[in-house]
Motif scaffolding. Sequence first.
Motif, PDB file in Angstrom:
ATOM      1  N   GLN A 109       0.848  -1.189   0.000  1.00 40.91           N
ATOM      2  CA  GLN A 109       0.000   0.000   0.000  1.00 40.91           C
ATOM      3  C   GLN A 109       0.885   1.240   0.000  1.00 40.91           C
ATOM      4  O   GLN A 109       2.095   1.156  -0.167  1.00 40.91           O
ATOM      5  N   SER A 110       0.240   2.364   0.206  1.00 36.39           N
ATOM      6  CA  SER A 110       0.962   3.627   0.346  1.00 36.39           C
ATOM      7  C   SER A 110       1.896   3.561   1.546  1.00 36.39           C
ATOM      8  O   SER A 110       1.602   2.886   2.533  1.00 36.39           O
ATOM      9  N   ILE A 111       2.991   4.289   1.476  1.00 36.77           N
ATOM     10  CA  ILE A 111       3.990   4.268   2.551  1.00 36.77           C
ATOM     11  C   ILE A 111       3.400   4.650   3.903  1.00 36.77           C
ATOM     12  O   ILE A 111       3.760   4.092   4.927  1.00 36.77           O
ATOM     13  N   LEU A 112       2.444   5.586   3.937  1.00 32.26           N
ATOM     14  CA  LEU A 112       1.878   6.021   5.209  1.00 32.26           C
ATOM     15  C   LEU A 112       0.837   5.057   5.765  1.00 32.26           C
ATOM     16  O   LEU A 112       0.443   5.172   6.916  1.00 32.26           O
ATOM     17  N   ASN A 113       0.397   4.103   4.961  1.00 32.22           N
ATOM     18  CA  ASN A 113      -0.563   3.101   5.433  1.00 32.22           C
ATOM     19  C   ASN A 113       0.127   1.906   6.065  1.00 32.22           C
ATOM     20  O   ASN A 113      -0.535   1.050   6.629  1.00 32.22           O
ATOM     21  N   GLU A 114       1.424   1.836   5.960  1.00 36.19           N
ATOM     22  CA  GLU A 114       2.183   0.723   6.514  1.00 36.19           C
ATOM     23  C   GLU A 114       2.927   1.192   7.751  1.00 36.19           C
ATOM     24  O   GLU A 114       3.404   2.329   7.808  1.00 36.19           O
ATOM     25  N   GLU A 115       3.061   0.309   8.733  1.00 34.05           N
ATOM     26  CA  GLU A 115       3.773   0.676   9.959  1.00 34.05           C
ATOM     27  C   GLU A 115       5.213   1.072   9.659  1.00 34.05           C
ATOM     28  O   GLU A 115       5.723   2.063  10.190  1.00 34.05           O
ATOM     29  N   GLU A 116       5.866   0.316   8.784  1.00 32.01           N
ATOM     30  CA  GLU A 116       7.251   0.641   8.442  1.00 32.01           C
ATOM     31  C   GLU A 116       7.365   2.007   7.776  1.00 32.01           C
ATOM     32  O   GLU A 116       8.351   2.709   7.957  1.00 32.01           O
ATOM     33  N   GLY A 117       6.357   2.394   7.029  1.00 35.43           N
ATOM     34  CA  GLY A 117       6.364   3.696   6.379  1.00 35.43           C
ATOM     35  C   GLY A 117       6.275   4.831   7.376  1.00 35.43           C
ATOM     36  O   GLY A 117       6.969   5.845   7.253  1.00 35.43           O
TER      37      GLY A 117
END
Length: 123
Positions: free
Chosen positions: A94-102
């Motif tokens: 997904q989008s970078i901000l939707n992932e914890e690592e992001g």
Amino acid sequence: MAPAVGPWAPRLWRACNALMAAFFALAAVVQVNDPDAELWVVVYMIPAVLTLLVGFNPLVTGNFIWKSVSAIHMLFCVLWAGGLGYHFLLHAKQSILNEEEGRELSGLVIVTAWMALCHSSSK
């Protein structure tokens, strides 16, 4: 020749550091629900304290201990961000901000960028 700065510049720099110190402290406080909260509290509290010191005395950035702690912390954050970025490139769905690592990567980038700005302000 150094560029001329107005009499408001030192006050603005102190205010920005006070604001960022509050931001980093708040970022540390909201980590309570994170499974590795202890690690993230340290990641955010170190720049909160270093930035608060800059807010009190901008000349502290020339101090050997301040420079050493900030350089080691920036190196740690850059290496960790590089690892997260690599992991994200390989496994992102997904989008970078939707992932914890992001979100973690974004936090590390903010810490590194502000600490680098403070570090360079001693020049």
